[in-house]
Design an enzyme around this catalytic site. Sequence first.
Site, PDB file in Angstrom:
ATOM      1  N   THR A 109      -4.323  -3.599  -3.069  1.00 14.78           N
ATOM      2  CA  THR A 109      -3.437  -4.454  -2.273  1.00 14.78           C
ATOM      3  C   THR A 109      -3.970  -5.876  -2.142  1.00 14.78           C
ATOM      4  O   THR A 109      -3.198  -6.826  -2.039  1.00 14.78           O
ATOM      5  CB  THR A 109      -3.244  -3.835  -0.871  1.00 14.78           C
ATOM      6  OG1 THR A 109      -2.661  -2.546  -1.014  1.00 14.78           O
ATOM      7  CG2 THR A 109      -2.347  -4.700   0.006  1.00 14.78           C
ATOM      8  N   ASP A 116      -6.795   3.220  -0.728  1.00 16.47           N
ATOM      9  CA  ASP A 116      -6.476   4.651  -0.709  1.00 16.47           C
ATOM     10  C   ASP A 116      -7.663   5.527  -1.076  1.00 16.47           C
ATOM     11  O   ASP A 116      -7.878   6.585  -0.465  1.00 16.47           O
ATOM     12  CB  ASP A 116      -5.305   4.942  -1.647  1.00 16.47           C
ATOM     13  CG  ASP A 116      -3.965   4.529  -1.061  1.00 16.47           C
ATOM     14  OD1 ASP A 116      -3.943   4.034   0.079  1.00 16.47           O
ATOM     15  OD2 ASP A 116      -2.939   4.698  -1.747  1.00 16.47           O
TER      16      ASP A 116
END
Length: 331
Positions: free
Chosen positions: A16, A96
Amino acid sequence: MAQAKPKIAILATGGTIVSSIEDCVATTGYSVGGLSVENLISGVKGIEDLATITTKQISNIDSANMRDEIWLKLAKEINQILDSDFDGVVITHGTDTMEETAYFLHLTIKSHKPVILVGAMRPSNSVSSDGAKNLYNAVALAANRESEFKGVMVTMNDKILSARGVTKTHTLNLDAFSSPDFGDLGYMVDGKAYFYSAITKAHTTNTPFDISQISNLPKVDILYSYSNDGNAVAAKALFSNGTKGLVIAGSGAGSIHEDHEKALKELINQGLKVVVSSRISQGRVALNSEKKSLGFISAEELNPQKARVLLMLSLIKTDDISQIQDYFLKY
């Protein structure tokens, strides 16, 4: 003469932190990528004052797609960098699976120099983007001499967390990382690190896991235990397909449904290594003497995803159950 700035390498893997989104108030629905690591650094004011920075793109992926091949490439690259005149390494990474990569490096890096993982919970052009501040903190932490001998660390949202204890505890919030069993190592305040906890488990130069000549890792998978657990079929299928080890995310302190456990006992007798973790976020796994005698291995307080990392590395070294259990106690 003015003291030379620390020399820091930034290795980019995606995530991200290098993403952008059309709707600047949205926090979901974006695709990974869009920014190079050089673009990312150019947007962080003052970062060049902290260190002399060089960059390298290792991968550019959503960290949900992290692979063993990238782990091995990353670890070998870091070991080579830190064997030279660099003072530390920063890895930009998706959130993640950040904790898994961090723990893998914590066990395989052979240097006392700082290795810091960092990412972002919001895209780079979001009105609430956290990437620039996080990256600034990561470089400051890597450039800090007090960061040596602490193993691999993660810094997110001004926290400093050990790779062994850190886990992602929220899907979307900026304050998404914590260390439930061990607590934070410290905090970053205005670019300065404040440490107040110590790391007690062995890591980096004090582990036996040498991946310098390794091209692939043993196949280890994770299965969940739950009411009316039907994973006996899955366990048998995975073993037939080449899985060398299973981590079971047990209920409570490591309980496994009796149907599933029966199948696992049979597979242990055929050579499968089974580590019992817990789906609970805090506390250690407590195996009774009967389960230990049958060959089950306790993950201690490691969560399932980290237990998988340690089991893979353990299987490079040994098939001996007692030795593997010792690794889970030490590392």
